[in-house]
Design an enzyme around this catalytic site. Structure first.
Site, short mmCIF file in Angstrom:
data_model
loop_
_atom_site.label_atom_id
_atom_site.label_comp_id
_atom_site.label_asym_id
_atom_site.label_seq_id
_atom_site.Cartn_x
_atom_site.Cartn_y
_atom_site.Cartn_z
N ALA A 34 0.85 -1.21 0.00
CA ALA A 34 0.00 0.00 0.00
C ALA A 34 0.88 1.26 0.00
CB ALA A 34 -0.91 0.00 1.21
N GLU A 35 1.95 1.21 0.79
CA GLU A 35 2.86 2.37 0.82
C GLU A 35 3.54 2.57 -0.53
OE1 GLU A 35 4.20 2.41 5.52
OE2 GLU A 35 5.00 0.86 4.20
N TYR A 36 3.89 1.44 -1.15
CA TYR A 36 4.50 1.52 -2.48
C TYR A 36 3.52 2.13 -3.47
CZ TYR A 36 6.28 0.23 -7.03
OH TYR A 36 6.70 0.30 -8.33
N LYS A 118 21.96 -23.81 -13.97
CA LYS A 118 21.53 -23.62 -15.36
C LYS A 118 20.03 -23.33 -15.33
CE LYS A 118 21.98 -25.32 -20.06
NZ LYS A 118 20.62 -25.06 -20.52
N ARG A 139 17.40 -14.74 -27.94
CA ARG A 139 18.59 -15.33 -28.52
C ARG A 139 18.41 -15.62 -30.02
NH1 ARG A 139 20.20 -20.68 -29.17
NH2 ARG A 139 22.47 -20.97 -29.18
N CYS A 409 -17.36 -48.62 -7.96
CA CYS A 409 -16.01 -48.72 -7.41
C CYS A 409 -15.31 -50.00 -7.92
CB CYS A 409 -16.10 -48.75 -5.89
SG CYS A 409 -14.53 -49.08 -5.08
N CYS A 433 -15.83 -51.51 1.54
CA CYS A 433 -14.85 -51.38 0.46
C CYS A 433 -13.45 -51.75 0.95
CB CYS A 433 -14.85 -49.95 -0.06
SG CYS A 433 -13.66 -49.68 -1.38
S1 IVH Z 1 26.35 -19.16 -20.18
C1 IVH Z 1 28.90 -18.78 -23.77
N1 IVH Z 1 25.18 -19.57 -17.90
O1 IVH Z 1 21.88 -22.26 -21.45
C2 IVH Z 1 28.01 -19.40 -22.83
N2 IVH Z 1 24.00 -20.07 -19.89
O2 IVH Z 1 22.92 -24.05 -23.61
C3 IVH Z 1 26.70 -18.73 -22.80
N3 IVH Z 1 21.72 -20.90 -19.50
O3 IVH Z 1 21.29 -20.22 -24.19
C4 IVH Z 1 25.76 -19.30 -21.82
N4 IVH Z 1 21.78 -20.77 -17.31
O4 IVH Z 1 19.95 -19.73 -22.09
C5 IVH Z 1 25.10 -19.65 -19.24
N5 IVH Z 1 24.25 -19.85 -15.78
C6 IVH Z 1 24.14 -19.92 -17.13
C7 IVH Z 1 22.98 -20.36 -17.77
C8 IVH Z 1 22.95 -20.45 -19.15
C9 IVH Z 1 21.04 -21.07 -18.35
C10 IVH Z 1 21.19 -21.20 -20.85
C11 IVH Z 1 21.29 -20.06 -21.80
C12 IVH Z 1 21.97 -20.58 -23.03
C13 IVH Z 1 21.89 -22.06 -22.83
C14 IVH Z 1 23.12 -22.70 -23.43
#
Ligand code: IVH
Length: 672
Positions: A34-36, A118, A139, A409, A433
């Site tokens: 709310a403040e935000y 990842k 990408r 059943c 049952c």
């Molecule tokens: S580095 C040159 N770091 O994985 C290397 N990629 O298979 C560039 N991804 O298209 C990627 N977590 O979308 C990097 N901690 C991470 C990542 C990451 C997810 C994805 C990214 C990339 C794909 C590559």
């Protein structure tokens, strides 16, 4: 002192960006929503009054006004590469060896690696010119992506302005949807009757590719930085991990779960640690990424085709796979809940072979539009039960078959019903049952129901598993030898159990009705039913209308009772129990008759231990006979019923000249 509108606008923007950072990046909000909102609304009003002061990186300008016709193409200054994959430890060993060989480092020395999760989302590149966010792109094929700047501006953890001297800075990272946000989004979609998303990744991709940024703004997306693209006119630190710290200082979201480790052992222990954390992370990850930490070593190693030699993705077992839906069976839970279960062509997912997956309930099958013969996406995340996440509509065969919830059943052939307003269908078999048998027997035997002493969970498991007991009536037919042959059961304890069962034959109507385990009939309702109808046959035969006349019985309860007794199996069990000698005192219906007898309208006090009846049983019988049971003796007391070791209450009764009964004379009077 009055500040100028321009100064106030500046203050508000700084404050709002700080709060967005606190909330969305470091997860440490310092003010309420709310403040935000109040700060934000003040800024909106000031900018409306002074339109010449509006700038592109004002927090009010995150959501664009009109949809695009299409996304423009963006050619990446530095290509967005992909990563090689490692699945087994040997692959990682190979990676470390190649890095050492490439750098001329012997087997005795260790390479320093930066390790990161990842993220399982979409790669994007953010371009800042002189500290202003000017362009964001997907990408694409790695060289050319799509311009999704307007959509990325709606993501509140992406800064619109950063404090750097770099003329140009490209920040690379991943857009994703956190699991909590994904669940909420899917719940909203389902409530609107719209299609739900298979997984957070698809939801994030769908949200980012909206042509109308106002739609993207309604989707809760997150961003995590993991690297840099083109960088101009600024000195970078010497390692990847230091670059990430630098980005974090510029207020980009960078995960806290990164680490710098040494050598192969370091990589593998990071992998194990993240694997263990995986299910608890707020977002999906599909592995970890290892990067040689030193940027000069990275440069020395270089690239093969479209992937760097200095980095690799070490993947977890996939949590999703597609397979064929061979059929749908139903499972009966211990409370009678019917769950549809997908029978699948066995598929390796989440580290094990899966051939069954839960479908939760009937509506879920409809919502997902599943037909037998479909190709489906199966998901098994962490220790969670495998589930069917979605159907691949394009692969539906012409002869795919519709599934209908069975009406009987599969365990006991009783009717399956689904009460209005409930998502779960249930078997009405109750005591009969097999799937519900153990649960039903435990309920029947419990202290507040038939009070069978000594019959606990372990014994119920045994007598049911050995096929000694099917219905509650079977309990009363158990023999000493049968019981004594059970595990950890001597003759003495078998005899004790038999006594407990035998003693439970003398009961009361409310206890008996409660013990039947009719859905929605708790102790209080059982008492009301007993008082109202007086006799078990009257309860069993009552129509919905008659049931509705009972205190506190509404349509849901009335229906549930009617359905229970409509099931021939359940009436049969009641008959058998009576035939086995289970008995209680019946009375006339309370609505039409006044309770008569020695105790009607009398006040009675119980004291001491009675030879056969428990305090509770004696109390129930007295109440059923119309007496009020009081806790202390006074001039108003009509009878005191005294057992062994009666104390001061007995003295008081004698003092006041009140009639004192022992159990035997009490029971005799009761029968008269
Ligand atoms: S580095 C040159 N770091 O994985 C290397 N990629 O298979 C560039 N991804 O298209 C990627 N977590 O979308 C990097 N901690 C991470 C990542 C990451 C997810 C994805 C990214 C990339 C794909 C590559």
């Amino acid at each position: 002192m009055s500040t100028s509108p321009a100064a106030r606008i500046g203050d508000l923007r700084r404050a709002i960006e700080q709060h967005l950072y606190n909330y969305h990046v470091i997860d440490q909000p310092t003010i309420t929503d709310a403040e935000y909102d109040q700060l934000f609304n003040e800024l909106v009003a000031l900018e409306a009054a002074h339109p010449q002061l509006v700038t592109a990186d004002s927090p009010t300008q995150r959501v664009g006004a009109k949809p695009l016709d299409q996304f423009d193409e963006v050619t990446h200054r530095v290509p967005m590469l992909s990563l090689g994959n490692a699945f087994a430890e040997d692959d990682v060993r190979g990676f470390d060896r190649r890095c050492r060989e490439g750098l001329g480092i012997g087997a005795d020395a260790l390479i320093e690696y930066a390790c990161e999760p990842k993220f399982d989302g979409l790669a994007i590149s953010l371009t800042y010119e002189n500290g202003h966010f000017v362009q964001g792109a997907t990408r694409g094929d790695g060289s050319v992506g799509e311009d999704v700047t307007l959509n990325l501006r709606t993501i509140k953890s992406i800064p619109l302005k950063i404090d750097t001297s770099a003329a140009r800075l490209e920040v690379r990272g991943e857009v994703l949807m956190q699991r909590r946000d994904f669940d909420a989004l899917n719940a909203r979609q389902a409530a609107k009757g719209e299609k739900t998303f298979v997984n957070p990744r698809n939801a994030a991709a769908g949200s980012l590719r909206q042509l109308d940024p106002r739609l993207t703004a309604e989707r809760p997306l997150s961003f995590f930085a993991y690297g840099l693209g083109a960088v101009e006119a600024v000195e970078l630190p010497a390692t990847h991990s230091a670059c990430m710290d630098w980005l974090a200082n510029l207020r980009f979201p960078a995960t806290r779960d990164r680490a710098v480790v040494s050598g192969l052992e370091g990589l593998l222990s990071y992998f194990a640690r993240l694997g263990e954390m995986r299910a608890r992370l707020p977002f999906d990850i599909d592995g970890v990424v290892y990067k040689v930490n030193s940027l000069s070593q990275q440069q020395a190693l270089g690239f093969v085709s479209r992937a760097p030699r200095f980095a690799i993705a070490h993947k977890f077992p996939a949590e999703e796979a597609s397979t064929e839906l061979l059929g749908i069976d139903v499972q009966v839970g211990r409370t009678g809940a019917i769950t549809p279960v997908a029978r699948l062509r066995p598929v390796f997912v989440g580290g094990t072979t899966v051939s069954n997956a839960t479908l939760h309930n009937e509506d879920e099958v409809r919502r997902k539009d599943l037909k037998i013969g479909d190709t489906v996406v199966v998901r098994r995340a962490g220790d969670v039960i495998p589930e069917v996440a979605a159907v691949i509509a394009a692969k539906r065969p012409a002869d795919a078959r519709e599934w209908l919830m069975p009406t009987r059943c599969p365990e006991c052939d009783s009717a399956i019903i689904r009460l209005e307003g409930e998502s779960v269908a249930r078997c009405t078999g109750g005591l009969f049952c097999p799937a519900q048998r153990k649960q039903a027997l435990l309920h029947f035997a419990q202290r507040r129901a038939m009070n069978i002493e000594g019959l606990g969970e372990k014994l119920v498991d045994q007598v049911v598993d050995q096929g000694l007991v099917r219905t509650a009536a079977d309990l009363y037919r158990l023999g000493l030898m049968q019981l004594a042959s059970l595990e950890r059961m001597g003759e003495k304890s078998a005899q004790n159990l038999l006594d407990g069962i035998s003693n439970s034959r003398a009961t009361t109507l409310p206890r008996f009705v409660y013990g039947l385990g009719i859905r929605h009939v708790g102790e209080a309702t059982a008492k009301d039913l007993a008082r109202h109808f007086g006799k078990i046959d009257a309860i069993m035969g009552a129509s919905i209308e008659q049931l509705l006349e009972v205190n506190d019985v509404g349509p849901v309860v009335a229906q549930s009772i009617r359905r229970f007794f409509d099931e021939p199996h359940n009436r049969e069990v009641v008959e058998q129990l009576r035939a086995c000698g289970v008995h209680w005192t019946e009375s006339e219906p309370s609505a039409s008759t006044i309770v008569r007898g020695a105790f009607a309208g009398k006040t009675v006090v119980l004291t001491g231990t009675l030879p056969t009846l428990s305090r509770e049983e004696a109390k129930e019988r007295l109440e059923a006979a119309g007496a009020k049971v009081a806790g202390s003796v006074s001039k108003k007391t009509d009878y005191v019923i005294a057992g062994g070791e009666a104390g001061s209450k007995l003295d008081k009764a004698q003092e006041l000249g009140i009639a004192v009964l022992d159990e035997e004379s009490f029971l005799r009077l009761l029968d008269e």
